[in-house]
Structure formats: structure tokens, C-alpha cells
Design a protein around this motif. Sequence first.
Motif, PDB file in Angstrom:
ATOM      1  N   MET A   1       0.816  -1.212   0.000  1.00  0.00           N
ATOM      2  CA  MET A   1       0.000   0.000   0.000  1.00  0.00           C
ATOM      3  C   MET A   1       0.850   1.261   0.000  1.00  0.00           C
ATOM      4  SD  MET A   1      -3.093  -1.059   2.582  1.00  0.00           S
ATOM      5  CE  MET A   1      -4.032   0.386   2.127  1.00  0.00           C
ATOM      6  N   LEU A   2       2.116   1.171   0.405  1.00  0.00           N
ATOM      7  CA  LEU A   2       2.993   2.330   0.312  1.00  0.00           C
ATOM      8  C   LEU A   2       3.263   2.729  -1.133  1.00  0.00           C
ATOM      9  CD1 LEU A   2       5.596   1.520   3.102  1.00  0.00           C
ATOM     10  CD2 LEU A   2       3.912   3.349   3.121  1.00  0.00           C
ATOM     11  N   ASN A   3       3.040   1.804  -2.062  1.00  0.00           N
ATOM     12  CA  ASN A   3       3.227   2.124  -3.481  1.00  0.00           C
ATOM     13  C   ASN A   3       2.063   2.923  -4.048  1.00  0.00           C
ATOM     14  OD1 ASN A   3       5.713   0.768  -3.732  1.00  0.00           O
ATOM     15  ND2 ASN A   3       4.645  -1.192  -3.883  1.00  0.00           N
ATOM     16  N   ASP A   4       0.974   2.995  -3.345  1.00  0.00           N
ATOM     17  CA  ASP A   4      -0.208   3.699  -3.836  1.00  0.00           C
ATOM     18  C   ASP A   4       0.081   5.195  -3.939  1.00  0.00           C
ATOM     19  OD1 ASP A   4      -2.681   4.408  -4.622  1.00  0.00           O
ATOM     20  OD2 ASP A   4      -3.741   3.537  -2.917  1.00  0.00           O
ATOM     21  N   LYS A   5      -0.357   5.789  -5.033  1.00  0.00           N
ATOM     22  CA  LYS A   5      -0.153   7.213  -5.261  1.00  0.00           C
ATOM     23  C   LYS A   5      -1.386   8.041  -4.961  1.00  0.00           C
ATOM     24  CE  LYS A   5       3.300   6.476  -8.863  1.00  0.00           C
ATOM     25  NZ  LYS A   5       3.665   6.758 -10.277  1.00  0.00           N
ATOM     26  N   SER A   6      -2.375   7.445  -4.351  1.00  0.00           N
ATOM     27  CA  SER A   6      -3.597   8.167  -4.037  1.00  0.00           C
ATOM     28  C   SER A   6      -3.406   8.977  -2.763  1.00  0.00           C
ATOM     29  CB  SER A   6      -4.765   7.187  -3.867  1.00  0.00           C
ATOM     30  OG  SER A   6      -5.910   7.863  -3.406  1.00  0.00           O
ATOM     31  N   THR A   7      -3.751  10.247  -2.822  1.00  0.00           N
ATOM     32  CA  THR A   7      -3.636  11.102  -1.642  1.00  0.00           C
ATOM     33  C   THR A   7      -4.738  10.834  -0.628  1.00  0.00           C
ATOM     34  OG1 THR A   7      -4.935  12.808  -2.770  1.00  0.00           O
ATOM     35  CG2 THR A   7      -2.538  12.922  -2.969  1.00  0.00           C
ATOM     36  N   TYR A   8      -5.772  10.088  -1.024  1.00  0.00           N
ATOM     37  CA  TYR A   8      -6.862   9.790  -0.099  1.00  0.00           C
ATOM     38  C   TYR A   8      -6.497   8.667   0.864  1.00  0.00           C
ATOM     39  CZ  TYR A   8      -9.623  12.521  -3.410  1.00  0.00           C
ATOM     40  OH  TYR A   8     -10.097  13.516  -4.215  1.00  0.00           O
ATOM     41  N   THR A   9      -5.595   7.807   0.452  1.00  0.00           N
ATOM     42  CA  THR A   9      -5.286   6.627   1.267  1.00  0.00           C
ATOM     43  C   THR A   9      -3.924   6.685   1.931  1.00  0.00           C
ATOM     44  OG1 THR A   9      -4.359   5.490  -0.659  1.00  0.00           O
ATOM     45  CG2 THR A   9      -6.703   5.168  -0.195  1.00  0.00           C
ATOM     46  N   ILE A  10      -3.027   7.552   1.452  1.00  0.00           N
ATOM     47  CA  ILE A  10      -1.663   7.516   1.962  1.00  0.00           C
ATOM     48  C   ILE A  10      -1.597   7.877   3.441  1.00  0.00           C
ATOM     49  CG2 ILE A  10      -1.141   9.907   1.353  1.00  0.00           C
ATOM     50  CD1 ILE A  10       1.171   6.828   1.102  1.00  0.00           C
ATOM     51  N   GLY A  11      -2.470   8.766   3.913  1.00  0.00           N
ATOM     52  CA  GLY A  11      -2.462   9.108   5.332  1.00  0.00           C
ATOM     53  C   GLY A  11      -2.812   7.929   6.212  1.00  0.00           C
ATOM     54  N   SER A  12      -3.820   7.166   5.822  1.00  0.00           N
ATOM     55  CA  SER A  12      -4.199   5.980   6.596  1.00  0.00           C
ATOM     56  C   SER A  12      -3.118   4.918   6.541  1.00  0.00           C
ATOM     57  CB  SER A  12      -5.518   5.419   6.056  1.00  0.00           C
ATOM     58  OG  SER A  12      -6.543   6.382   6.152  1.00  0.00           O
ATOM     59  N   VAL A  13      -2.437   4.808   5.408  1.00  0.00           N
ATOM     60  CA  VAL A  13      -1.348   3.836   5.295  1.00  0.00           C
ATOM     61  C   VAL A  13      -0.217   4.179   6.256  1.00  0.00           C
ATOM     62  CG1 VAL A  13       0.408   2.908   3.734  1.00  0.00           C
ATOM     63  CG2 VAL A  13      -1.920   3.256   2.912  1.00  0.00           C
ATOM     64  N   ILE A  14       0.127   5.458   6.351  1.00  0.00           N
ATOM     65  CA  ILE A  14       1.206   5.873   7.260  1.00  0.00           C
ATOM     66  C   ILE A  14       0.787   5.668   8.715  1.00  0.00           C
ATOM     67  CG2 ILE A  14       2.624   7.799   7.994  1.00  0.00           C
ATOM     68  CD1 ILE A  14       3.344   6.602   5.274  1.00  0.00           C
ATOM     69  N   MET A  15      -0.482   5.935   9.024  1.00  0.00           N
ATOM     70  CA  MET A  15      -0.956   5.675  10.393  1.00  0.00           C
ATOM     71  C   MET A  15      -0.832   4.198  10.739  1.00  0.00           C
ATOM     72  SD  MET A  15      -4.298   8.136  10.728  1.00  0.00           S
ATOM     73  CE  MET A  15      -4.152   9.916  10.632  1.00  0.00           C
ATOM     74  N   ALA A  16      -1.194   3.325   9.790  1.00  0.00           N
ATOM     75  CA  ALA A  16      -1.051   1.888  10.021  1.00  0.00           C
ATOM     76  C   ALA A  16       0.419   1.507  10.165  1.00  0.00           C
ATOM     77  CB  ALA A  16      -1.693   1.113   8.872  1.00  0.00           C
ATOM     78  N   PHE A  17       1.278   2.124   9.386  1.00  0.00           N
ATOM     79  CA  PHE A  17       2.716   1.860   9.488  1.00  0.00           C
ATOM     80  C   PHE A  17       3.236   2.233  10.879  1.00  0.00           C
ATOM     81  CE2 PHE A  17       7.086   3.300   9.221  1.00  0.00           C
ATOM     82  CZ  PHE A  17       7.714   2.251   8.564  1.00  0.00           C
ATOM     83  N   ASN A  18       2.794   3.376  11.405  1.00  0.00           N
ATOM     84  CA  ASN A  18       3.247   3.807  12.732  1.00  0.00           C
ATOM     85  C   ASN A  18       2.760   2.874  13.828  1.00  0.00           C
ATOM     86  OD1 ASN A  18       4.578   6.071  11.705  1.00  0.00           O
ATOM     87  ND2 ASN A  18       2.755   7.356  11.855  1.00  0.00           N
ATOM     88  N   GLU A  19       1.657   2.190  13.610  1.00  0.00           N
ATOM     89  CA  GLU A  19       1.137   1.265  14.615  1.00  0.00           C
ATOM     90  C   GLU A  19       1.783  -0.115  14.505  1.00  0.00           C
ATOM     91  OE1 GLU A  19      -0.843   1.753  17.105  1.00  0.00           O
ATOM     92  OE2 GLU A  19      -1.220   3.869  16.693  1.00  0.00           O
ATOM     93  N   VAL A  20       2.071  -0.556  13.285  1.00  0.00           N
ATOM     94  CA  VAL A  20       2.531  -1.934  13.074  1.00  0.00           C
ATOM     95  C   VAL A  20       4.048  -2.044  13.205  1.00  0.00           C
ATOM     96  CG1 VAL A  20       2.607  -3.843  11.426  1.00  0.00           C
ATOM     97  CG2 VAL A  20       0.555  -2.447  11.617  1.00  0.00           C
ATOM     98  N   CYS A  21       4.763  -1.207  12.458  1.00  0.00           N
ATOM     99  CA  CYS A  21       6.229  -1.336  12.444  1.00  0.00           C
ATOM    100  C   CYS A  21       6.878   0.033  12.382  1.00  0.00           C
ATOM    101  CB  CYS A  21       6.672  -2.200  11.269  1.00  0.00           C
ATOM    102  SG  CYS A  21       6.003  -1.667   9.684  1.00  0.00           S
ATOM    103  N   PRO A  22       6.741   0.857  13.420  1.00  0.00           N
ATOM    104  CA  PRO A  22       7.298   2.219  13.355  1.00  0.00           C
ATOM    105  C   PRO A  22       8.820   2.248  13.284  1.00  0.00           C
ATOM    106  CG  PRO A  22       6.544   1.722  15.570  1.00  0.00           C
ATOM    107  CD  PRO A  22       6.095   0.587  14.706  1.00  0.00           C
ATOM    108  N   GLU A  23       9.501   1.167  13.711  1.00  0.00           N
ATOM    109  CA  GLU A  23      10.960   1.162  13.692  1.00  0.00           C
ATOM    110  C   GLU A  23      11.543   0.766  12.341  1.00  0.00           C
ATOM    111  OE1 GLU A  23       9.549  -2.893  14.378  1.00  0.00           O
ATOM    112  OE2 GLU A  23       9.063  -0.926  15.254  1.00  0.00           O
ATOM    113  N   ARG A  24      10.708   0.269  11.435  1.00  0.00           N
ATOM    114  CA  ARG A  24      11.202  -0.174  10.118  1.00  0.00           C
ATOM    115  C   ARG A  24      11.281   1.009   9.159  1.00  0.00           C
ATOM    116  NH1 ARG A  24      10.923  -5.343   8.439  1.00  0.00           N
ATOM    117  NH2 ARG A  24      12.058  -4.421   6.672  1.00  0.00           N
TER     118      ARG A  24
END
Length: 561
Positions: A1-24
Amino acid sequence: MLNDKSTYTIGSVIMAFNEVCPERLDLIHQHYRKLCRMLVDAEEWGQIAIIGLLIRYARTQFLNPNPQGIKSSTKKKSQAFYSDESSDSSSSSVDKLFALDPDHDLLLKSCMPLLQSRNTAVVLSVVKLFYYLAPEQEAYKMGKSLVKLLRSHREIQYVVLKNIMVIATQRPNLFEPHLQQFFVRATDPAFIRNLKLEIMTLIATESNITFLLRELQEYVKSPNKDFATSAIQAIGRCAIRMPEMAENCLNGLMKLLWSKNDAIVGEAVLVIKRLLQLRPHDNVEMITQLAKALDQITVPMARASIFWLVGQYAQKLELIAPDILRKAAKDFSNSDDVVKLQVITLAAKLVCLHPTDHTLGLLYEYIMNLARYDVNYNIRDRARMLKGLRGEQRLGEEDGDEKKVGILTERMETILLGEKEAPVESLSVGSCKYTLGSMSLVLDHPMPGYEPLPDWPTKKPVASVRNTAVDSYDRTFTVQGFGSDSFSRFTQSSTYSTPKRDRVQYDLDNFYDSTESEVETEEETEEESDENSEESEETETSSEENDTDDQQRHRLITKTS
């Protein structure tokens, strides 16, 4: 999902990233430049998540842009509050002394437009980014954006003022041009007033100190006692920060000694005591004025401060110090505990300076006998300690050991009359322990989930990890899908085939031009149809006139049915 270029979804993807694997953070390498370019088009709360991630990423992948540290004396030419900053924003962000990494500079330039965001949290996030990542020469851009947020609700004002106070401790020059924006209003609650007073003392300079002191003197006249005492404390902090203005501050505070408000008089005495300790060689006249006002001062802490000043500088007050001790002995039994302790110490200091004075000896014995039977054990212990020290000296005198008498006398003078260090005014203690823009900073307490920012790397990391084959982001393709890039592919592969004109990738710059042309075409079509309808009605009217009455009646019945 980080490959997605949609501005509508990228914020939610980053929020999920911060919850799942913030150190990666290694997963962000190939998407870093795309995230910087998408930041402006993302939704507001997504922007906050992206900025927080990019701050942590930049602290681990770039070098410190201020290797020599922050110099608070460095000043940028101040501008008016409503001045145009277009020329400043278009200038290069590269420091003359330290060349920024191109990706580092890209991040700063991408966040610059968000300083005008309508969301307060977004502006605070950008300010946090500039505070921790920007070169010192670019930090001036934070001041005006933060000051604009003070026009919001008082809850938001409190959070903004807390962050401004932290920034002002390191970079006070950012807010010097906006001093008037921190003046206290009549409708400000207490927690807003105290923060504004603290900030005004932090940004005081030689150019605005006179204007600031005049404003603080007006605050002292407030009927609110707490606010008036806070203003007096602010005057004292200004005098400590700027010793050249201490004389003016002392003169203003001395006038408050004759106020009818006991709280103001007491606070003024406490502040004067701290200021007099900073100038121990020129205090006789002011201490004398304080002693004259001793009969009118009823605040216990203020009276105790005056007795301490008289005892500390008793060598210069040989004419008035014994008389002050006499007045204190008359009212010793009715005084507060904090006053009694200072009176006992004053008596011991005077006897130490004049051991042969018979009158002082009698006053000393009288006060010590009263303290011996006092209810408070602290007063009894203080009297026993001082009397025992002087009794040991007398024992030496009886034995005729002059050497021992000299050592004890010198030791007693060191204990009672030694120089006391001037108080150090600790401004905003503990405010910089937590990260800017965090809830822990506002509450001054570590909250669950709080993590400090990582330290800067000592060696420059490899920049080639961010080089990818496809890292472009074009704003003209942001409307082609329904929140995802896979939407257009799904519609093309499905059994339902969309018309060719619906699959055209619209350009945002020409979108509204094409819409206007279509609207004009529709208006022309409607005008032609209206003309045709009018011609048909005229034809019917002429035919009806030529018909007979029976035919007209028949036609009317037919239309009605």
C-alpha cells in the motif's frame, strides 16, 4: 500500500505503518520523495502522520544542519506582521556554511505551504519539523505562523503558548517583533495570563524592555491579586535577565511598598530582596526604605525578608539595625514562625558583630529566652544552636585561650555573615524535557506511547538508498481513480466497458476550462429549443383563429380530456 499514489489513502497507510512497524524506517527509503511531494495534497490528519514519520526518518538519515548548536543571539531582520514573505519562501534553503542534502531540502520546501494550513495541528507539526530539522537561518519562518494561532479558542491558545514558551527559551528572537501579540487581555483566563507573562519576559530585549515594563506596571494595578503578584514577579525576572534595567525595576517596585494591598506589598518585598542580592555593594538606601515601611507591612514572608536583609548587610546598617531588633523583640511573641526564625538570626548576627555591646547582649538574651519556650520546635532548635555556639565562645574567653576565641569568632562570622550566592532565576524549568508538539510537553508529564526523537547520526548515511526507478508523483493524475490507483484497472478489466471519453485522464489545470465550454454548449441548445417551442405556439394560435366556433369548442374539449 505504500506504493499507492492516491492522496486519499496515503495518510491511513502511514498511520497503520506507525502502529505496526514504526521502527522499520528502511521501508520508507524508496517512498521518501513521493511522500514529500504528496504531503500538500494529503488530507489534514494524514499530513500530521506523514510529517511525524518524516521527522523521525530525517533524524536518522541526514546530518545535523546546525553542527555548531543554536545561537539565540543570531537575529533575522524583523518584518511587520502582515508583510509579504513570498520573497523569503522562494529563496533557497541551503545554508552558506552547511550544505543540506537535496532530500533534506526537499522535505523543508514541501512542508513550507502547510504553515498556512487551517488546521492548528498541521501548523504545529510543521513548526516541530522546522524546529528540529531546519537550519538556524530558516527558523524565523516559524514565529509568525505560531502567533497567528493565538486568535483561536483559549484551549488551543494554551497549547500554542506552551510550545512558544519552549521555543522562546532557545530562540527568543523569533517572537521579538510580535511582542504586542502576547499582551494580556481582560478576558484571558489565569492559565493563559501566566504563560503570556512568562513569554514576555523571555523575549525582552534592550529595544523593547521600556515598553514592556510600562505594560507590566499597568498589570500591577489590576484588582485581581493573583494577576498583580504575577506581574510583579515578571518585573523581577526582567531585571534579573537584564541587569542594566535592574535600577528602573527597583525604583518601580519601591513605589509599591506604600500600596494598600497587602499581597502586592508582600510580593514586591520578596522580589526586591532577590534583586538586592544581585547588587550587594549598593543596598543601604533601599534597605533603609524597606525598614521604614516595616510597620505597615503585615505579610509574614515580606517581614521575614526585611529582617534577613538587615541582618545580612548589618555591617553597613550600624545605626538602624539595633533599633530594628528592638522593635522586633517587642512583637516577638505575636509574630509568625517564619518571622521569629529571622529575628533570632538577626539577633545572633548583631551580637557577633558587637560582642561587647551591653544593650545588644540583653536583647539577645531576652529573645533567646522567649524562643526557648516557643511552641514550634524549629524555633527552639534554632535558638539552642545559636546560643550554644556563643556559649562555646564564652567558655574560651573564661579559659583565656585567645587563639581558640579567635577561631570560634571567625567561624561564627562565617556561618552567620558569610556571602550568600545570588539567586539564579530558572525560567521555564523542565519545559524542554519533552518533544515539541507532544501531549507530554503540555502536561509536563510523560504520557503513554511517548518516544523522544532519535539523535542525529555522526556519519552521513548513504543517500543512494532513496534512488528508485519510479518515484515520481504527478498532481495531474490525482482524480483518475476512486481513492485508489487500482480503480481504473478494475473498470477496464470488468465486463462493463466504460465509454472512451470516460476513461480520459483529465488534467486538473484544464478541467474547469472544459467544464465551462460544455456549459456554454448546453445553454445554446436550450435557447434553440425555446425558440422552436415559441414558433409552434404561434402556429397553433393562428390556426385556432381561422377555425369556426364549433371546431374551437371541439379542440378545447380534446385538450381538456
